[in-house]
Design an enzyme around this catalytic site. Structure first.
Site, PDB file in Angstrom:
ATOM      1  N   THR A   7       0.787  -1.275   0.074  1.00 19.98           N
ATOM      2  CA  THR A   7       0.043  -0.060  -0.144  1.00 19.98           C
ATOM      3  C   THR A   7       1.035   1.244   0.034  1.00 19.98           C
ATOM      4  O   THR A   7       1.968   1.244   0.544  1.00 19.98           O
ATOM      5  CB  THR A   7      -0.908   0.031   1.151  1.00 19.98           C
ATOM      6  OG1 THR A   7       0.005   0.086   2.374  1.00 19.98           O
ATOM      7  CG2 THR A   7      -1.736  -1.045   1.485  1.00 19.98           C
ATOM      8  N   GLU A  51      -6.102  -3.443   0.136  1.00 25.19           N
ATOM      9  CA  GLU A  51      -6.545  -4.398   1.168  1.00 25.19           C
ATOM     10  C   GLU A  51      -7.854  -5.209   0.804  1.00 25.19           C
ATOM     11  O   GLU A  51      -8.034  -6.215   1.387  1.00 25.19           O
ATOM     12  CB  GLU A  51      -6.703  -3.769   2.675  1.00 25.19           C
ATOM     13  CG  GLU A  51      -5.339  -3.217   3.312  1.00 25.19           C
ATOM     14  CD  GLU A  51      -5.082  -2.027   2.885  1.00 25.19           C
ATOM     15  OE1 GLU A  51      -5.574  -1.517   1.884  1.00 25.19           O
ATOM     16  OE2 GLU A  51      -4.305  -1.072   3.556  1.00 25.19           O
ATOM     17  N   TRP A  65     -17.831  17.713  12.131  1.00 26.06           N
ATOM     18  CA  TRP A  65     -16.960  17.129  11.022  1.00 26.06           C
ATOM     19  C   TRP A  65     -17.373  17.829   9.825  1.00 26.06           C
ATOM     20  O   TRP A  65     -18.510  17.740   9.387  1.00 26.06           O
ATOM     21  CB  TRP A  65     -16.961  15.536  11.047  1.00 26.06           C
ATOM     22  CG  TRP A  65     -16.317  15.002  12.170  1.00 26.06           C
ATOM     23  CD1 TRP A  65     -15.941  15.379  13.452  1.00 26.06           C
ATOM     24  CD2 TRP A  65     -16.180  13.577  12.113  1.00 26.06           C
ATOM     25  NE1 TRP A  65     -15.515  14.539  14.158  1.00 26.06           N
ATOM     26  CE2 TRP A  65     -15.481  13.241  13.325  1.00 26.06           C
ATOM     27  CE3 TRP A  65     -16.270  12.371  11.389  1.00 26.06           C
ATOM     28  CZ2 TRP A  65     -15.122  12.278  13.975  1.00 26.06           C
ATOM     29  CZ3 TRP A  65     -15.668  11.256  11.863  1.00 26.06           C
ATOM     30  CH2 TRP A  65     -15.286  10.950  12.942  1.00 26.06           C
ATOM     31  N   LYS A  76     -12.235  18.770  11.473  1.00 29.50           N
ATOM     32  CA  LYS A  76     -13.063  18.886  12.856  1.00 29.50           C
ATOM     33  C   LYS A  76     -12.914  20.178  13.237  1.00 29.50           C
ATOM     34  O   LYS A  76     -12.132  20.954  13.685  1.00 29.50           O
ATOM     35  CB  LYS A  76     -12.204  17.752  13.763  1.00 29.50           C
ATOM     36  CG  LYS A  76     -12.551  16.544  13.378  1.00 29.50           C
ATOM     37  CD  LYS A  76     -11.324  15.570  13.882  1.00 29.50           C
ATOM     38  CE  LYS A  76     -11.534  14.173  13.348  1.00 29.50           C
ATOM     39  NZ  LYS A  76     -10.394  13.580  13.129  1.00 29.50           N
TER      40      LYS A  76
END
Ligand code: AMP
Length: 548
Positions: free
Chosen positions: A186, A331, A450, A445
């Protein structure tokens, strides 16, 4: 009582054997590094993949030893996909856009024993070969006549000499389907890269799943162009699916610019193309000024990053091309969800249909998903609550590869209660349509609330003069963080701070509107074409919006 059906291991070599028998005449067309077009069939590929297997046997590689590739999408890479995994070894695809230091790190971690590379990467190989003691054979993906002399690379051979002259009567070995087949690291933005080790079983099951009508809808009547690289999550499984389904494969080599991709689509009569938004940005940009049209392209799979609504509109409204928005990760092999509609959703008004298609979509059968809060409590599927996205299933990672011959260290390292935490933040609606609101580390944030950086970017991208936009959080003494939008203009187009800020009026809540607009010449992209927000954050470390 056990069922009385046959139990056959699901092996990658069987995909190729099937393709040779039933789709032997189907073409694989590749643009080579040299720029010319190479054309042959699955029958030829299968024959040469068996020669690859013999060449690897001749190197005395053990079962599960790693063979690295540093290569574009092309026919020789296809042969290595099947020849390496089919013979029981592990194909380690490496991203050539990484730095020599990163490539060297991966080779040493995986202890690759054979390393196959495109000649254009000769300087990179020269830079690392002395520090890669595990590699005993270097193979340049070219004919013997193209192999340069005096490279200083030990045990260097051309691919054609390596496999040439060998028998093609190889019998693929049978082994357990959970055997490792391929390896992809990755692109970690922090810390060392992490290896994801696929198995024959996960790969074959994923091929079935992605081919289904309500996934990527692949058939033997398709001509598919994977622009998504074969060094990144196995080109989203399209090479294996091609063998299983029998569609014509068109491989773009290193030429990913708009003009080359457009030419290939038209010349080869491509019906479906797959890639990340940045690639389509280049293609659409090339077509726009020239009034070009697609004559055969019907569908495009877009994933790796959210599809900007403006890009969706360009494909769908201007070109009549269906956009299939998909989500996945290294993944997850990678495809986890796809935004295709069911019969009831197809009866919704067009606006509502589009709203759904812009989400990341429903899970494929085989993938289970959920969203959880910070305490790990499952959140409701109401399309509003957002939390950490977790997935599980037979082509989802169970543990990261710990290097060398060890398959894993702690199988629980990548999992929480059997679920893989994706690092994405998402909502799921009552129909099971998932929507990514952010990467957990990219969420802004502000005052305890959010803000989705993706949502802010999508609004900025609506302006025709915006080439690319990325939203990041900037430290703020009162609100903790505030959003700032970083914008790259299209060449020769006028665009002011007020033009951008005006777009947000009425589209997002007032407190979500970015505090500022920063114009840059270039937005840094990582090796897989994704915006490197960590670099942007570093660039803006000393920037303050509240004093501006
Ligand atoms: P990689 O492992 O490099 O393929 O990156 C996987 C990550 O890309 C995911 O965890 C998401 O953050 C992002 N990603 C992939 N597909 C999408 C999508 N359709 N929309 C938004 N983000 C995506």
């Amino acid at each position: 009582m056990r069922g009385l059906m046959q139990s056959q291991p699901l092996l990658i070599s069987d995909l190729l054997t099937f393709a040779e028998r039933f789709h032997g005449q189907v073409e694989i067309v590749s643009r080579r590094v040299e720029g010319d077009i190479h054309r042959y069939t699955f029958r030829d590929a299968a024959r040469r993949a068996r020669q690859v297997a013999y060449a690897i046997d001749a190197e005395a590689l053990e079962f599960s030893d790693r063979v690295a590739t540093l290569a574009w999408n092309g026919y020789r890479h296809v042969e290595l996909y099947f020849g390496v995994s089919g013979s029981g070894r592990v194909l380690h695809t490496i991203n050539p856009r990484l730095t020599p230091e990163q490539v060297r790190w991966m080779v040493r971690h995986a202890q690759d024993r054979v390393f196959c590379f495109e000649l254009s990467f000769l300087p990179l190989v020269k830079a690392i070969c002395a520090q890669c003691p595990s590699v005993e054979r270097w193979v340049a993906l070219c004919g013997q006549d193209k192999l340069p002399a005096n490279t200083g690379i030990p045990n260097l051979v051309s691919y054609e000499a390596w496999i040439g002259g060998r028998s093609d009567a190889y019998t693929w070995p049978r082994f357990e389907e959970d055997t490792a087949s391929s390896l992809c690291y990755t692109s970690g933005t922090s810390g060392d890269p992490k290896g994801v080790l696929y198995s024959h079983r996960s790969t074959v099951l994923h091929s079935f799943a992605v081919s289904m009508p309500d996934a990527l809808c692949l058939s033997a009547r398709d001509v598919v162009l994977p622009v998504v690289p074969m060094f990144h999550v196995n080109a989203w499984g399209l090479i294996y699916a091609a063998a299983a389904v029998g569609f014509k494969l068109v491989l773009p080599g290193p030429s990913l610019d708009g003009a080359s991709v457009y030419e290939l689509i038209e010349q080869e009569k491509v019906t479906m193309a797959a890639g990340v938004p940045t690639v389509w940005q280049m293609l659409l940009g090339h077509m726009q000024g020239r009034e070009l049209r697609f004559s055969t392209l019907r569908r495009t799979v877009i994933g790796g990053a959210a599809v900007p609504p403006a890009m969706y509109a360009e494909f769908a409204d201007r070109h009549g091309v269906e956009v299939i928005h998909a989500w996945g990760m290294t993944e997850t092999s990678p495809v986890g969800t796809v935004a295709t509609l069911n019969a009831a959703q197809m009866r919704l008004d067009p606006q509502e249909q589009r709203r759904l298609r812009l989400k990341q979509g429903h899970a494929l059968f085989g993938v289970d998903m959920r969203i959880v809060d910070e305490l790990g409590q499952e959140l409701s599927w109401d399309g509003k609550a957002f939390g950490d996205l977790q997935v599980r299933g037979p082509w989802i990672i169970s543990a990261y590869y710990s290097g060398g011959t060890c398959e894993y260290t702690d199988p629980h390292a990548a999992l929480q209660d059997g679920w893989f935490a994706t690092g994405d933040v998402a909502t799921i609606d009552a129909d099971g349509f998932m929507q990514i609101t952010d990467r957990s580390k990219d969420v802004i944030k502000s005052g305890g609330e959010w803000i989705s950086s993706v949502e802010i970017e999508n609004v900025a991208m609506l302006h025709p003069a915006v080439a690319m936009a990325a939203c990041i959080g900037i430290k703020h003494p009162k609100w903790d963080e505030r959003p700032v939008i970083v914008v790259m203009r299209k060449p020769d187009m006028e665009l002011s701070r007020d033009d951008i800020l005006a777009l947000f009026e009425g589209r997002v809540a007032k407190w979500q509107i970015p505090d500022d607009v920063l114009f840059v010449e270039e937005i840094p992209l990582g090796a897989t074409g994704k915006v490197q927000k960590n670099k942007l954050r570093a660039l803006c470390r000393d920037y303050v919006t509240w004093a501006a």
